[in-house]
Design a protein around this motif. Structure first.
Motif, PDB file in Angstrom:
ATOM      1  N   ASP A  88      -3.614  27.276  -5.134  1.00 16.02           N
ATOM      2  CA  ASP A  88      -2.204  26.942  -4.902  1.00 16.02           C
ATOM      3  C   ASP A  88      -1.629  27.746  -3.737  1.00 16.02           C
ATOM      4  O   ASP A  88      -0.836  27.231  -2.956  1.00 16.02           O
ATOM      5  N   ARG A  89      -2.041  28.998  -3.618  1.00 11.74           N
ATOM      6  CA  ARG A  89      -1.488  29.881  -2.588  1.00 11.74           C
ATOM      7  C   ARG A  89      -2.254  29.834  -1.273  1.00 11.74           C
ATOM      8  O   ARG A  89      -1.746  30.312  -0.251  1.00 11.74           O
ATOM      9  N   ALA A  90      -3.472  29.313  -1.314  1.00  9.49           N
ATOM     10  CA  ALA A  90      -4.295  29.290  -0.101  1.00  9.49           C
ATOM     11  C   ALA A  90      -4.956  27.920   0.041  1.00  9.49           C
ATOM     12  O   ALA A  90      -6.170  27.805   0.190  1.00  9.49           O
ATOM     13  N   LEU A  91      -4.139  26.881  -0.006  1.00  7.87           N
ATOM     14  CA  LEU A  91      -4.639  25.501   0.015  1.00  7.87           C
ATOM     15  C   LEU A  91      -5.550  25.221   1.204  1.00  7.87           C
ATOM     16  O   LEU A  91      -6.538  24.488   1.085  1.00  7.87           O
ATOM     17  N   ASP A  92      -5.218  25.799   2.348  1.00 13.17           N
ATOM     18  CA  ASP A  92      -5.958  25.506   3.570  1.00 13.17           C
ATOM     19  C   ASP A  92      -7.325  26.171   3.619  1.00 13.17           C
ATOM     20  O   ASP A  92      -8.113  25.892   4.519  1.00 13.17           O
ATOM     21  N   ARG A  93      -7.631  27.026   2.645  1.00  9.83           N
ATOM     22  CA  ARG A  93      -8.898  27.747   2.674  1.00  9.83           C
ATOM     23  C   ARG A  93      -9.883  27.301   1.591  1.00  9.83           C
ATOM     24  O   ARG A  93     -11.030  27.737   1.584  1.00  9.83           O
ATOM     25  N   LEU A 173       1.019  30.887 -15.505  1.00  9.88           N
ATOM     26  CA  LEU A 173       0.682  30.586 -14.118  1.00  9.88           C
ATOM     27  C   LEU A 173       1.837  29.821 -13.479  1.00  9.88           C
ATOM     28  O   LEU A 173       2.335  28.844 -14.048  1.00  9.88           O
ATOM     29  N   ARG A 174       2.251  30.245 -12.300  1.00  8.70           N
ATOM     30  CA  ARG A 174       3.325  29.563 -11.576  1.00  8.70           C
ATOM     31  C   ARG A 174       2.731  28.922 -10.321  1.00  8.70           C
ATOM     32  O   ARG A 174       2.171  29.604  -9.471  1.00  8.70           O
ATOM     33  N   LEU A 175       2.850  27.599 -10.235  1.00  3.83           N
ATOM     34  CA  LEU A 175       2.317  26.848  -9.104  1.00  3.83           C
ATOM     35  C   LEU A 175       3.455  26.294  -8.258  1.00  3.83           C
ATOM     36  O   LEU A 175       4.427  25.778  -8.789  1.00  3.83           O
ATOM     37  N   GLU A 176       3.291  26.391  -6.955  1.00  3.59           N
ATOM     38  CA  GLU A 176       4.300  25.871  -6.029  1.00  3.59           C
ATOM     39  C   GLU A 176       3.835  24.607  -5.319  1.00  3.59           C
ATOM     40  O   GLU A 176       4.652  23.884  -4.750  1.00  3.59           O
ATOM     41  N   ASN A 177       2.541  24.355  -5.351  1.00  2.00           N
ATOM     42  CA  ASN A 177       1.975  23.204  -4.624  1.00  2.00           C
ATOM     43  C   ASN A 177       1.049  22.408  -5.539  1.00  2.00           C
ATOM     44  O   ASN A 177      -0.057  22.043  -5.156  1.00  2.00           O
ATOM     45  N   GLU A 178       1.521  22.135  -6.761  1.00  2.00           N
ATOM     46  CA  GLU A 178       0.627  21.556  -7.760  1.00  2.00           C
ATOM     47  C   GLU A 178       0.082  20.198  -7.342  1.00  2.00           C
ATOM     48  O   GLU A 178      -1.106  19.903  -7.552  1.00  2.00           O
TER      49      GLU A 178
END
Length: 239
Positions: A88-93, A173-178
């Motif tokens: 969620d925090r490092a979608l591009d990786r 768990l807190r997701l910002e880009n689920e």
């Protein structure tokens, strides 16, 4: 060549992946097996601020500082909570998520929510040491040897287990880009014995993609069946 980041479960450390990592590296892959803060060889860094967010940050920092991209991110047990947050925090990786007999959380869920009976049994033997509530002491709890039955495996595991901060298991768990997170391909490698107890909806994305596998062994399958686990992880890279 693929890049794997292998995230351990509660009370373990990167050491638990030695047998799998050796096999993947011998096939030419890059493998990272970080130990989360407060356990394993990093137990000396234990403190009251260690929670799920701290462990997510541990792994995100590995991805960033090692300049890793298109990573196959593997999480065992509690590590499923961690890798979901990392993606969620490092979608591009992150290129692929592999849940290794692991928790598969949604936004707002904690491990205590997902496995209430198991977590309640773990907390029943909790102790507070230096202001930190700890569970799963070596040889204690609902899975004292994490599904291992071979005496040599148990002897190898036992001195390496460290108690785990309860805060990690209780924090949601807190997701910002689920929505974007759910678009990352995922695989599930589970123990045969746990299949009947899992929510079919959690397994459906992997099942639909033909990447749901089960291995008839104990919970610490990266120790008991390293060749089978490594072979399936190589299959993930070949997709």
């Amino acid at each position: 060549m693929a890049t794997y980041v292998l995230v351990h479960g509660g009370s373990h450390g990167g050491w638990c992946y030695q047998r799998v990592a050796r096999r993947l590296r011998s096939a030419g892959h890059d493998v990272y097996a970080p130990t989360l803060t407060g356990v394993g060889e990093r137990a000396h860094l234990l403190g009251p601020d260690i929670d799920l967010d701290a462990h997510i940050t541990d792994v995100v920092q590995v991805l960033r500082y090692e300049d890793l991209d298109d990573v196959i991110l593997v999480g065992h047990s509690y590590g499923g909570m961690v890798i979901t947050g990392v993606a969620d925090r490092a979608l591009d990786r992150v290129g692929h998520l592999v849940y290794l007999d692991a928790a598969t959380p949604a936004n707002g869920q904690s491990l205590a929510d997902l496995a209430p009976e198991l977590m309640a049994a773990s907390r029943a033997s909790a102790r507070v040491i230096d202001g930190v509530e700890l569970v799963n002491f070596p040889g204690e709890g609902p899975m004292p040897h994490y599904g291992l039955t071979d005496p040599d495996d148990i002897a190898w595991l036992a001195p390496k287990i460290t108690p785990h901060p309860w805060k990690c298991f209780a924090q949601p768990l807190r997701l910002e880009n689920e929505a974007s997170l759910r678009g990352i391909p995922q695989s599930q490698i589970v123990c045969t014995s746990t299949l009947p107890h899992r929510d079919p909806a959690d397994l459906e994305p992997a099942r639909t993609a033909g990447r749901l596998w089960d291995i008839d062994t104990g919970h610490d399958l990266m120790i008991t069946e390293p060749e089978a686990v490594a072979d399936l992880l190589r299959q993930v890279a070949a997709v």
